[in-house]
Write a protein that holds these residues in place. Structure first.
Motif, mmCIF file in Angstrom:
data_model
loop_
_atom_site.group_PDB
_atom_site.id
_atom_site.type_symbol
_atom_site.label_atom_id
_atom_site.label_comp_id
_atom_site.label_asym_id
_atom_site.label_seq_id
_atom_site.Cartn_x
_atom_site.Cartn_y
_atom_site.Cartn_z
ATOM 1 N N VAL A 252 -2.940 8.701 2.633
ATOM 2 C CA VAL A 252 -1.908 7.042 3.426
ATOM 3 C C VAL A 252 -2.051 6.972 5.372
ATOM 4 O O VAL A 252 -2.692 7.814 5.638
ATOM 5 N N GLY B 221 -1.026 10.613 -4.945
ATOM 6 C CA GLY B 221 -0.915 9.018 -5.437
ATOM 7 C C GLY B 221 -2.162 8.341 -6.057
ATOM 8 O O GLY B 221 -1.486 7.062 -7.173
ATOM 9 N N GLU C 47 0.962 4.751 -6.240
ATOM 10 C CA GLU C 47 1.661 4.855 -4.642
ATOM 11 C C GLU C 47 2.350 3.962 -4.964
ATOM 12 O O GLU C 47 3.595 4.057 -3.731
ATOM 13 N N PHE D 204 4.932 9.224 -4.931
ATOM 14 C CA PHE D 204 4.768 9.020 -4.436
ATOM 15 C C PHE D 204 5.942 9.571 -3.224
ATOM 16 O O PHE D 204 5.764 10.081 -1.974
#
Length: 359
Positions: free
Chosen positions: A94, A233, A238, A243
């Motif tokens: 991320v 993810g 995502e 997620f």
């Protein structure tokens, strides 16, 4: 058909946004969750190069670095009160976490893999007799490195995947108090993510049993790498609810972990988080190649000297003050010899005069 909006103005904005993303402004983030008053981080959007993050950790702890860091985000704080601990958590998968308002975040430029080995070596070298706590851990890769008192403090810490899985299903695990929402206890990817959160909880819990270590004079270092969110993810996507729930659970767990570590060190600890979507290149060791000599000749055609390293100031001061001391000693000795009375101050003349008289 509708009108195509923008024209040259839209093109200019697109160019600016593209340039910003290429410069690393739209990418990953380096965040400061907690820091003492002696370490000053300025609020701004200055990008920090990914390879200089270990230098930021070293400078905030009061250690010197080989190359100067021209980054305005870290100000000169109290040189006589350095933090007792630095906690750096790297979250993969991320590029941004929704952190609390009180935290400070900076964009990362050129997110390359890094390690805090240089900071750990500096602590181990300068404070070897006091045996500080140095812990570097990547649960998903079963990679652990402990130095000093960390071997005794975290001897019960789960470090392998089998140990992490068994730890989750114990009575005092985080599964009994953590809202899983859309996550499942029967999925291996979800369990890997939850096991990393269990490691954060266990580190603070085990350290709370040895609070005296947080009050000594040797600085401690904690470097953790979490890859569970990246696996979530990849498994669900995502845009999935899993997620999103995992991201929120991770943010809450990181903030709780930061508060616990900050309180254990009586407010004298720096807690940092690096959120990186994906590293640009693998972590490699710097090696010297046979072709390096020919390459250096082309880069340095005038045969100029290399820039001095960080030991230059120390050597210069030693030689300078030694020369000043020798010069003062020569001046004082020469002055005393020039103003010396041979009849009274010199034992050679006294012995010579007595011998002449006796003869």
């Amino acid at each position: 058909m509708g009108r195509r909006g923008g024209g040259p103005w839209a093109l200019e904005v697109a160019v600016l946004v593209t340039s910003a993303c290429l410069a690393g402004v739209c990418g990953d983030e380096f965040s400061i969750l907690r820091s003492p008053q002696s370490v000053v981080f300025r609020d701004g959007s200055w990008p920090i190069p990914g390879e200089r993050i270990p230098d930021v950790a070293a400078l905030s702890m009061g250690f010197s670095v080989e190359d100067d860091l021209p980054w305005p985000g870290l100000a000169v704080g109290d040189l006589f009160h350095r933090p007792r601990a630095t906690v750096l958590v790297t979250v993969k998968g991320v590029d941004k976490l929704v952190l609390p308002v009180k935290g400070i975040s900076y964009p990362i430029e050129n997110a390359v893999p890094f390690s805090l080995d240089s900071v750990a070596n500096a602590i181990h070298t300068l404070f070897s007799e006091e045996t500080p706590v140095v812990l570097q851990l990547a649960p998903s890769e079963e990679r652990v490195y402990m130095v000093g008192k960390a071997n005794s403090v975290f001897e019960d810490l789960s470090v392998t995947l089998r140990q992490l899985r068994n730890r989750l299903f114990q009575d005092n695990s985080i599964l009994s108090s953590l809202p899983l929402n859309s996550l499942s206890r029967n999925n291996e990817v979800d369990l890997l993510f939850l096991s990393e959160l269990q490691v954060l909880h266990d580190i603070a819990s085990l350290l709370s049993r040895h609070k005296h270590l947080a009050k000594d004079h040797s600085p401690d270092l904690y470097s953790l790498e979490l890859a569970g969110l990246e696996e979530v993810g990849k498994r669900y996507g995502e845009d999935s609810q899993q997620f999103k729930d995992a991201s929120q659970i991770l943010v809450d767990s990181l903030q709780k972990f930061a508060d616990e570590m900050f309180n254990l060190y009586s407010g004298n600890a720096v807690v940092e988080v690096v959120a990186v979507k994906a590293f640009n290149s693998p972590l490699t060791r710097k090696t010297r190649s046979i072709l390096q000599s020919s390459q250096s000749e082309t880069e340095n055609p005038y045969n100029l000297a290399y820039p001095y390293n960080y030991n230059y100031a120390v050597i210069f001061n030693i030689i300078l003050w030694m020369m000043i001391g020798l010069a003062l000693a020569v001046i004082v000795i020469s002055y005393n010899l020039w103003n010396m009375d041979p009849g009274y101050d010199s034992i050679i003349y006294r012995m010579t005069n007595q011998k002449i008289r006796m003869d």
